[in-house]
Design a protein around this motif. Structure first.
Motif, PDB file in Angstrom:
ATOM      1  N   THR A  20       0.833  -1.206   0.000  1.00  0.00           N
ATOM      2  CA  THR A  20       0.000   0.000   0.000  1.00  0.00           C
ATOM      3  C   THR A  20       0.865   1.252   0.000  1.00  0.00           C
ATOM      4  O   THR A  20       0.591   2.212  -0.727  1.00  0.00           O
ATOM      5  N   LYS A  21       1.900   1.253   0.816  1.00  0.00           N
ATOM      6  CA  LYS A  21       2.802   2.406   0.898  1.00  0.00           C
ATOM      7  C   LYS A  21       3.484   2.665  -0.449  1.00  0.00           C
ATOM      8  O   LYS A  21       3.582   3.810  -0.892  1.00  0.00           O
ATOM      9  N   VAL A  22       3.958   1.624  -1.099  1.00  0.00           N
ATOM     10  CA  VAL A  22       4.636   1.763  -2.389  1.00  0.00           C
ATOM     11  C   VAL A  22       3.659   2.257  -3.455  1.00  0.00           C
ATOM     12  O   VAL A  22       3.995   3.146  -4.261  1.00  0.00           O
ATOM     13  N   GLN A  23       2.452   1.735  -3.470  1.00  0.00           N
ATOM     14  CA  GLN A  23       1.445   2.165  -4.453  1.00  0.00           C
ATOM     15  C   GLN A  23       1.105   3.643  -4.273  1.00  0.00           C
ATOM     16  O   GLN A  23       0.956   4.373  -5.251  1.00  0.00           O
ATOM     17  N   ARG A  24       0.968   4.099  -3.034  1.00  0.00           N
ATOM     18  CA  ARG A  24       0.699   5.526  -2.784  1.00  0.00           C
ATOM     19  C   ARG A  24       1.837   6.392  -3.302  1.00  0.00           C
ATOM     20  O   ARG A  24       1.612   7.433  -3.919  1.00  0.00           O
ATOM     21  N   LYS A  25       3.062   5.977  -3.037  1.00  0.00           N
ATOM     22  CA  LYS A  25       4.219   6.752  -3.484  1.00  0.00           C
ATOM     23  C   LYS A  25       4.295   6.792  -5.004  1.00  0.00           C
ATOM     24  O   LYS A  25       4.599   7.836  -5.588  1.00  0.00           O
TER      25      LYS A  25
END
Length: 110
Positions: A20-25
Motif C-alpha cells: 500500500t505504501k509503495v502504491q501511494r508513493k
C-alpha cells in the motif's frame, strides 16, 4: 502452531502495508500528480506575493502620510491631468473615407 500462525499473519500484514505504501508513493510520482502539486504551490505562492504587495502598499501609504504631515504637505492632490483644449479629432475607421480591408488569408495564395 500458534507461533507459526502469528508470524504468518504478521508477515502478511507487513506485506500489505508495504505494498500500500509503495502504491501511494507511485501515484504521487506520476506526472499529472506532480503537475497538480506544482500548480497548487504556484497558486499558493501567488497568494503570498499578493498579500506581501498589499502589505507593502499599505506601509508605503502610511509612511507617505507621515512624511507629508512632517513636511506640511497636506494639500489635496489633483488626480485628473489637465486636458489640452486643442486636441485634433481622431479619424474614424470605416465609412466612405476609409474602406475597411479584409485581413489577408494566406490560404488564398496556393
Amino acid at each position: 502452531m500458534f507461533r507459526r500462525a502469528f508470524w504468518f499473519t504478521t508477515g502478511a500484514a507487513a506485506g500489505v502495508w508495504a505494498t500500500t505504501k509503495v502504491q501511494r508513493k507511485l501515484r504521487e510520482l506520476k506526472p499529472d500528480a506532480l503537475a497538480h502539486r506544482a500548480a497548487d504551490r504556484a497558486v499558493e505562492t501567488g497568494h503570498r506575493l499578493r498579500e506581501f504587495a498589499l502589505d507593502v502598499r499599505a506601509g508605503m501609504a502610511q509612511r507617505e502620510g507621515e512624511l507629508n504631515e512632517a513636511l506640511g504637505l497636506n494639500a489635496p492632490v489633483d488626480v485628473d491631468p489637465p486636458r489640452i483644449a486643442a486636441q485634433a479629432p481622431r479619424p474614424q475607421l470605416g465609412g466612405a473615407q476609409h474602406p475597411v480591408e479584409r485581413p489577408h488569408d494566406w490560404r488564398e495564395d496556393h
